[in-house]
Design a protein around this motif. Structure first.
Motif, short mmCIF file in Angstrom:
data_model
loop_
_atom_site.label_atom_id
_atom_site.label_comp_id
_atom_site.label_asym_id
_atom_site.label_seq_id
_atom_site.Cartn_x
_atom_site.Cartn_y
_atom_site.Cartn_z
N PRO A 183 -33.47 -33.30 52.72
CA PRO A 183 -32.61 -34.35 53.20
C PRO A 183 -33.08 -35.13 54.34
O PRO A 183 -33.33 -34.41 55.56
CB PRO A 183 -31.36 -33.80 53.38
N HIS A 184 -32.83 -36.29 54.55
CA HIS A 184 -32.99 -37.28 55.66
C HIS A 184 -31.59 -37.16 56.27
O HIS A 184 -30.65 -37.44 55.62
CB HIS A 184 -33.48 -38.67 55.03
N PRO A 185 -31.57 -37.49 57.61
CA PRO A 185 -30.17 -37.63 58.35
C PRO A 185 -29.27 -38.69 57.55
O PRO A 185 -28.08 -38.61 57.58
CB PRO A 185 -30.56 -37.98 59.57
N THR A 186 -29.81 -39.86 57.37
CA THR A 186 -29.09 -40.78 56.60
C THR A 186 -28.50 -40.43 55.47
O THR A 186 -27.23 -40.56 55.02
CB THR A 186 -29.91 -42.15 56.29
N GLU A 187 -29.14 -39.48 54.78
CA GLU A 187 -28.61 -39.14 53.23
C GLU A 187 -27.50 -38.15 53.56
O GLU A 187 -26.54 -38.25 53.00
CB GLU A 187 -29.67 -38.38 52.45
N ILE A 188 -27.68 -37.20 54.49
CA ILE A 188 -26.74 -36.60 54.94
C ILE A 188 -25.56 -37.07 55.50
O ILE A 188 -24.27 -36.77 55.23
CB ILE A 188 -26.99 -35.33 56.08
N GLY A 189 -25.60 -38.01 56.38
CA GLY A 189 -24.52 -38.67 56.88
C GLY A 189 -23.87 -39.59 56.02
O GLY A 189 -22.49 -39.39 55.89
N LEU A 190 -24.30 -40.23 54.99
CA LEU A 190 -23.69 -40.90 54.21
C LEU A 190 -23.06 -40.09 52.98
O LEU A 190 -22.00 -40.29 52.34
CB LEU A 190 -24.60 -41.92 53.38
N LEU A 205 -18.62 -53.88 51.57
CA LEU A 205 -19.22 -52.37 52.13
C LEU A 205 -17.54 -51.51 52.14
O LEU A 205 -16.87 -52.13 52.76
CB LEU A 205 -19.61 -52.48 53.59
N PRO A 206 -17.88 -50.24 51.88
CA PRO A 206 -16.63 -49.31 51.99
C PRO A 206 -16.17 -49.19 53.39
O PRO A 206 -17.11 -49.52 54.38
CB PRO A 206 -17.16 -48.16 51.18
N ASP A 207 -15.15 -48.91 53.65
CA ASP A 207 -14.54 -48.68 55.28
C ASP A 207 -15.38 -47.52 55.72
O ASP A 207 -15.60 -46.57 54.96
CB ASP A 207 -12.96 -48.72 55.04
N GLY A 208 -15.53 -47.87 57.00
CA GLY A 208 -16.18 -46.48 57.70
C GLY A 208 -17.68 -46.34 57.48
O GLY A 208 -18.08 -45.32 57.91
N VAL A 209 -18.36 -47.22 56.84
CA VAL A 209 -19.62 -47.11 56.48
C VAL A 209 -20.60 -47.90 57.31
O VAL A 209 -20.26 -49.32 57.36
CB VAL A 209 -19.98 -47.30 54.75
N ASP A 210 -21.75 -47.34 57.75
CA ASP A 210 -22.44 -47.92 58.67
C ASP A 210 -23.38 -49.02 57.87
O ASP A 210 -24.10 -48.41 56.97
CB ASP A 210 -23.25 -47.27 59.56
N ARG A 211 -23.40 -50.19 58.10
CA ARG A 211 -24.25 -51.06 57.52
C ARG A 211 -25.71 -50.75 57.33
O ARG A 211 -26.62 -50.69 56.41
CB ARG A 211 -24.23 -52.70 58.09
N ALA A 212 -26.19 -50.30 58.54
CA ALA A 212 -27.55 -50.04 58.61
C ALA A 212 -28.02 -48.75 57.82
O ALA A 212 -29.06 -48.81 57.21
CB ALA A 212 -28.13 -49.62 60.12
#
Length: 308
Positions: free
Chosen positions: A214-221, A36-43
């Motif tokens: 956009p979903h919050p997950t899409e915006i965050g990532l 996984l890239p650094d700083g990326v939340d697994r969930a």
């Protein structure tokens, strides 16, 4: 079988008896780092991969239902091949989702052992089609949107997502072109075919807003360079959509398709947006998804833990 997930399945040549003509596959992800890239939340990464994988899986199943219903044998084969392309994308994305979440779930668990509320596909992917005109209009919309998204996703900070997207761009380019040719053929055809194609587009148009919401997950990532904010895809989508509809005589030459930005503004579920429309990214779906899963998951449900 000698493999445990989609990655190994693509390179397993020792069990070719299960294929009519052998596999002949080469691994499109060979050598791609899986960390996984650094700083990326697994969930969050797992959820994003589920979104894109579920879109492909559910649309693939819908296309398979047309294999004996298309106007010509050639189109049945074309739709089957598009469905297989999407199924391949779904396998890789669901496998990536399982690896990212770290719960030990594989592609089969995610495809066959989730209830409708656990799916994150767009509601547009699960919709049934009244006739062939509705099918190709919906395929045009979804493939135009997905191609724009995959093209941007090739620059993702997640090397695995970038590799899956690069493979998908080549496939979805054909999907979009196939659908566009049929929309033009029907729209600029006989009066009957024109009317049916126009009815399909008019039915579909109000549902397109979901593509750019956009979903919050899409915006965050997207903010950390891993995902794509779907709101950024609307201009490219509208340009392609308008050009095809004009060629199909479904829009006047000087007209442009309406923007869906206002309708898609705001994140969250349908209730949070103040309307009654289901919101697939939040796990809200139409009754059609339950029907699809009853059919798709029937064998897996009847033989829990079965392997074949």
């Amino acid at each position: 079988m000698a493999f445990d997930d989609a990655y190994h399945a693509l390179t397993d040549h020792d069990d070719d008896a299960r294929w009519a003509y052998g596999t002949g596959f080469t691994d499109p992800l060979a050598g791609v780092p899986g960390d996984l890239p650094d700083g990326v939340d697994r969930a969050e990464l797992a959820t994003y991969c589920l979104m894109l994988g579920d879109d492909a899986l559910i649309l693939s199943h819908r296309l398979q239902q047309w294999v004996t219903r298309a106007p010509e044998l050639e189109d049945e084969l074309a739709l089957a091949n598009i469905g297989l392309d999407l199924l391949g994308q779904a396998r890789l994305l669901l496998t990536r989702a399982g690896a990212a979440e770290g719960w030990g779930r594989d592609e089969d668990d995610l495809a066959m052992r989730r209830d409708p509320s656990g799916f994150r596909n767009l509601c547009l992917a699960e919709r049934a089609d009244a006739d062939f005109a509705h099918l190709v209009a919906r395929l045009l919309a979804l493939s135009t949107w997905r191609l724009a998204m995959l093209d941007r996703l090739t620059a993702s900070r997640d090397p695995m997502l970038a590799a899956i997207a690069a493979k998908g761009v080549k496939e979805v380019t054909y999907h979009r072109d196939y659908a566009a040719q049929w929309v033009v053929r029907l729209g600029d055809g006989t009066p009957l075919s024109h009317d049916r194609m126009l009815a399909a587009v008019e039915t579909l148009t109000p549902q397109l807003a979901e593509l750019f919401h956009p979903h919050p997950t899409e915006i965050g990532l997207a903010s950390v360079g891993v995902a794509v904010d779907p709101a950024t895809l609307e201009a490219e989508f509208t340009q392609v959509w308008t050009r095809v509809l004009q060629a199909a005589t479904l829009l006047p030459p000087e007209a442009s398709a309406p923007s869906h930005a206002a309708a898609s503004a705001g994140a969250g579920s349908g209730a949070e947006r103040g309307d009654a429309r289901p919101w697939g990214r939040a796990g809200e779906h139409t009754p059609a998804l339950a029907e699809i899963l009853d059919e798709m998951q029937g064998v897996a449900r009847s033989v829990p833990g079965g392997v074949w």
